[in-house]
Structures are given as C-alpha cells and as structure tokens.
Design a protein around this motif. Structure first.
Motif, short mmCIF file in Angstrom:
data_model
loop_
_atom_site.label_atom_id
_atom_site.label_comp_id
_atom_site.label_asym_id
_atom_site.label_seq_id
_atom_site.Cartn_x
_atom_site.Cartn_y
_atom_site.Cartn_z
N PRO A 46 0.83 -1.33 -0.08
CA PRO A 46 0.04 -0.02 -0.02
C PRO A 46 0.76 1.08 0.05
O PRO A 46 2.11 1.18 0.57
CB PRO A 46 -0.68 -0.24 1.31
N PRO A 47 0.49 2.50 -0.45
CA PRO A 47 -0.87 2.48 -1.12
C PRO A 47 -0.95 2.09 -2.69
O PRO A 47 -2.09 2.06 -3.37
CB PRO A 47 -1.15 3.87 -1.29
N TYR A 48 0.18 1.85 -3.21
CA TYR A 48 0.25 1.30 -4.75
C TYR A 48 -0.52 -0.12 -5.17
O TYR A 48 -1.49 -0.19 -5.72
CB TYR A 48 1.65 1.33 -5.04
N ARG A 49 0.12 -1.03 -4.52
CA ARG A 49 -0.44 -2.35 -4.69
C ARG A 49 -0.59 -2.75 -6.23
O ARG A 49 -1.70 -3.33 -6.61
CB ARG A 49 -1.62 -2.79 -3.97
N THR A 50 0.57 -2.25 -6.98
CA THR A 50 0.55 -2.64 -8.44
C THR A 50 0.57 -4.18 -8.67
O THR A 50 0.19 -4.63 -9.76
CB THR A 50 1.48 -1.68 -9.17
N LEU A 51 1.22 -4.82 -7.64
CA LEU A 51 1.57 -6.20 -7.88
C LEU A 51 1.60 -6.89 -6.62
O LEU A 51 1.62 -6.10 -5.47
CB LEU A 51 2.64 -6.55 -8.61
N SER A 52 1.53 -8.29 -6.59
CA SER A 52 1.57 -8.92 -5.23
C SER A 52 2.96 -9.41 -5.07
O SER A 52 3.81 -9.28 -5.81
CB SER A 52 0.64 -10.24 -5.41
N GLU A 53 3.34 -9.81 -3.81
CA GLU A 53 4.83 -9.97 -3.42
C GLU A 53 5.12 -11.28 -4.22
O GLU A 53 6.33 -11.51 -4.79
CB GLU A 53 4.64 -10.66 -1.79
#
Length: 461
Positions: free
Chosen positions: A232-239
């Motif tokens: 957060p705050p982006y969360r463009t991709l997952s881990e």
C-alpha cells in the motif's frame, strides 16, 4: 516614429508616469522620438506586459548551463511551481524599479501590485492557477478550447473551472513557447515543452486541432522499487509477482509491457530497472526523455538516447546502430514504432537479452503480430508467419499487461508469450481477478522457463 507608427518605449513611458498628476491619465504619452501618442489605460498595460515578456525571454547567464537553468525557471514558473514563481515575480519587480514604474494611472486590477498584475499576464496560467492551488493527486491537466479536465489518481474529470475565452489559452501557449525559443504560428501549429523533472507540456493551435489544446503532464513518481509497488498505497503487484519479476530479470528475459496511457507502464519499467546491478550497461532509446534514468539512478551505467524522426542523422535507426556499438547488456526501448521495429527485433535476437520495451496492443496475444506488422513496412518481403513465430519466441518472451482500475494502476496479467500449433498463445503466470480483487496464479512456468527462472531465483527469497 517609424512609418507613421509610434513604438512603445519603456524609458519614455517611465518618465511620463513619474510625472503623473501633471496631465489627465488618458491624455498624451510620449514615444522614444518625442512624438505624441494617445494610449488608453488597457493599451498601456498591454504594451508594458509586452516589454516585460520580452525582457524575461532574453537569455540570462554567462554559460550555456546557466542559460538553460534560467529557461527551466521560467518554464516551471509558468507551470505553477511556487519557488520559481517567487523568483520570476522578483525579476519583474526589479525590472519595474529600474524603469521607475510603480503604477499605471487609471488602470485598475484585482492584484496586490502592478508587478503581480504583470506576472499574471506574462507568466500566470489564468484560471489554471485555481486548479494548481490543489496539487494533491494532480497528475495531468487537459485543456480543450476553454474547457479544463483534471486527471487525479488516473481518473479524468471535468474541472469546476473554465477559461473565459480561447484567447487566454493561446496567451499561455505563447508564453511557454517564447520561453523555450519555439513558436506556434500558421506554419507550425504545435509545440512541446519538457522539463528536467519529467513534466511535459503538449500544445496545439487552431488549424491543427479544431480548438487550441494544452496538456500538462506532471512528473509525480517518487518511488522506484518493486517492493514499494507491491505494498500500500500502490499495490500494483503482489509479493509473489514481485519474486517472479526479479527472477525474470536475473534470467534475462526479454520483456514487453502493454496497457493504456497512464496505466503505469513507465513506472513499472523504472521499478524493474532499479533492481538491476549498477555496473550493468543499459542503453535507453526514447522519442522524448521521459524515463530520466540518469537523473533517478545516477550511479547506474546508463546511456540515454533521445531520437528525432524528422532528422535522419538522429533518428531511432541511427540511435540503435550507435547503441549496439556501446556494449549494452540491456536495451530499454520506450516504445516500438514502425521505423525501429526491425532493429529492435535484431537486437533482441543477437545477444542483447534482458531488454524491455512497450507496444500499443489490446492484449498480450496481439503483441507479436503487432510488431510483425511494423517490421513488414520496410518492404523486405519477409514471411510474416515465420517472423511472428521468431518474435514470440525470442523478442517478447515475457509479457506484462497493465490496467487502470478505480484509480489504481495494477498488473492485470503476467505470462509467457509462446508459439504453439501455428499461433501465439499466452501461458498466464498471474491474472488479476476483478471479482475477488486479488491475483490468481493459473499456470506454472513452462519447463523451458522453469530452468531459466531457477537460475535467476534468489535462494533467500
């Protein structure tokens, strides 16, 4: 007086203003030759504004770098950057003091001083000042005629503000091009301004577009790491996707990104470049310096090319020829276009693995064919199916599809682009499920990819 037309003289006008009170404010003014001219108050202001505009646009500085810095200050002032606006306002105030002009008799304005009124005319952005007053989340301003649109969080909305007339838009355009030694006129009805921080202004005039347009795209990215984009705050991709991309970079996959404008392609590309070793030679080729890798990653071994397709000696083809002689480990091409598609394909298939580019395509499945169409334009008579197969297998090995969703920029798909049974297929590693609001991982990498990725995996991940 020349050809019966009197010219405005700041010195003569200043002398006349200093004697205010001795004559009616709408009476005679004196030109530089001592001849009498009659000017209304608004005309006086317009002439004085022209003098200030000319004064500001004159080069400043002893060296080329100092002159470039001054031009940058003017550009940033026009675009609403507070510090630069204060600097330019101070220059205007100093000029008025030197001219001994403190006011214009009879001229009324809503500003605190004559200097501020002149600033608003020759530098200010009219009603865009009100838009810029709320810079939080502002990514882009789009002006079409007298209408204004604001882009915040990737979403476009009609602004509550509007220009009084298109003349105000044209004045702002003229200020911007003047301070960049450019022009907008009947022979050249467009212009672009690029600031060092990556902010970009694109303008068109009557005759090229049905109404004058002005697009200001601000440079807003502050973080360049996959780790930051996965949280957060982006969360463009997952881990998990972050680990996939790290392994793909180390395995030197050739990567292609697609997605609509403002979907985050450049941001993601820069985040991946941030993960590369600093001593690894990277060459970038762009039509306009937008990624600014040298500025953001000063310790990296980067050569940046800015191409001009109107100049054969400095076009993309020439940039590629030179780039290939500069021992690049990776080539970062901002966007594949018609003229350079063949050169990029050859680069990717002749030892420059680990390269990255973007392409205009609707789906990852369409990318190899889109590049093939561009390659075929040079008329070499290549077999399109064989070329598409070659591109799918060696040029676009890993595809990343970006999407803008509810103001959030996300990776909607990651997958291997393959050639199977005579057609392009995508083996999806990750897909964003809009119903769940999370990513799914439908397929494991192919056997070939698994070997490469294993070599690139960090044992600590």
């Amino acid at each position: 007086m020349k050809n019966g037309v009197s010219r405005f003289s700041p010195a003569a006008f200043a002398a006349k203003v200093s004697a205010e009170g001795k004559q009616d404010e709408h009476e005679v003014r004196v030109d530089e030759g001592g001849a009498a001219v009659t000017l209304a108050d608004a005309d006086d202001f317009e002439r004085l504004a022209g003098e200030i505009r000319t004064y500001l646009s004159a080069p400043r500085g002893m060296t080329e770098d100092e002159r470039r810095q001054y031009s940058e200050t003017l550009n940033r002032a026009v675009l609403g950057f507070p510090h630069e606006r204060e600097q330019v306002l101070a220059v205007i105030e100093d000029r008025l003091i030197r001219l001994r002009i403190h006011s214009l008799p009879g001229f009324k304005h809503p500003y605190g001083s004559l200097a501020e009124a002149l600033f608003a005319e020759v530098v200010g952005l009219n009603v865009l000042e009100l838009v810029l007053a709320n810079r939080s989340g502002l990514e882009e301003i789009q002006v079409v005629g007298d209408r204004i649109y604001e882009v915040r969080g990737g979403n476009v909305g009609l602004s509550a503000y509007r220009f009084g007339s298109v003349r105000d838009v044209e004045r702002i355009q003229q200020n911007l091009v003047l301070y960049n030694n450019d022009r907008i006129n009947p022979r050249k009805r467009w212009a672009e301004v690029m600031l060092r921080d990556g902010s970009r202004v694109t303008m068109t005039g009557f005759g090229f577009t049905s109404s004058p347009t002005l697009t200001i795209r601000f440079y807003t990215v502050r973080s360049f790491s996959l780790a930051a984009l996965s949280k957060p705050p982006y969360r463009t991709l997952s881990e998990e996707m972050r680990r996939m991309l790290l392994a793909a970079l180390k395995a030197r996959y050739n990567i292609v990104l697609i997605g609509p404008t403002n979907s985050g392609k450049t941001n993601l590309m820069k985040a991946m470049i941030a993960e590369l070793p600093d001593d690894e030679r990277i060459v970038t080729i762009e039509g306009r310096f937008e990624m600014m890798l040298g500025r953001d990653f000063p310790s990296k071994n980067i050569v940046e090319y800015e191409t001009n397709e109107e100049d054969e000696q400095h076009g993309a083809a020439q940039a590629f020829k030179l780039a290939l002689r500069q021992s690049p480990r990776r080539i970062i091409h901002a966007e594949i276009r018609d003229d350079d598609a063949n050169i990029y394909v050859r680069a990717c298939t002749r030892g420059h693995t680990g390269s990255m580019t973007t392409v205009h395509a609707n789906r990852l499945e369409d990318v190899p064919e889109a590049i093939t169409d561009m390659c075929m334009l040079d008329g070499r008579g290549m077999n399109p199916e064989r070329l598409t197969k070659r591109i799918a297998e060696y040029v676009t090995e890993l595809g990343i599809e970006m999407k803008l969703m509810d103001g959030r920029r996300i990776i909607s798909r990651i997958g291997e682009i393959e050639w199977k049974q005579g057609e392009v297929r995508v083996r999806e590693w990750a897909v964003f499920d809009e119903a769940l609001g999370e990513w799914r991982y439908p397929n494991a990498p192919s056997e070939r990819a698994a070997v490469w990725l294993k070599e690139g995996m960090d044992p600590n991940e």
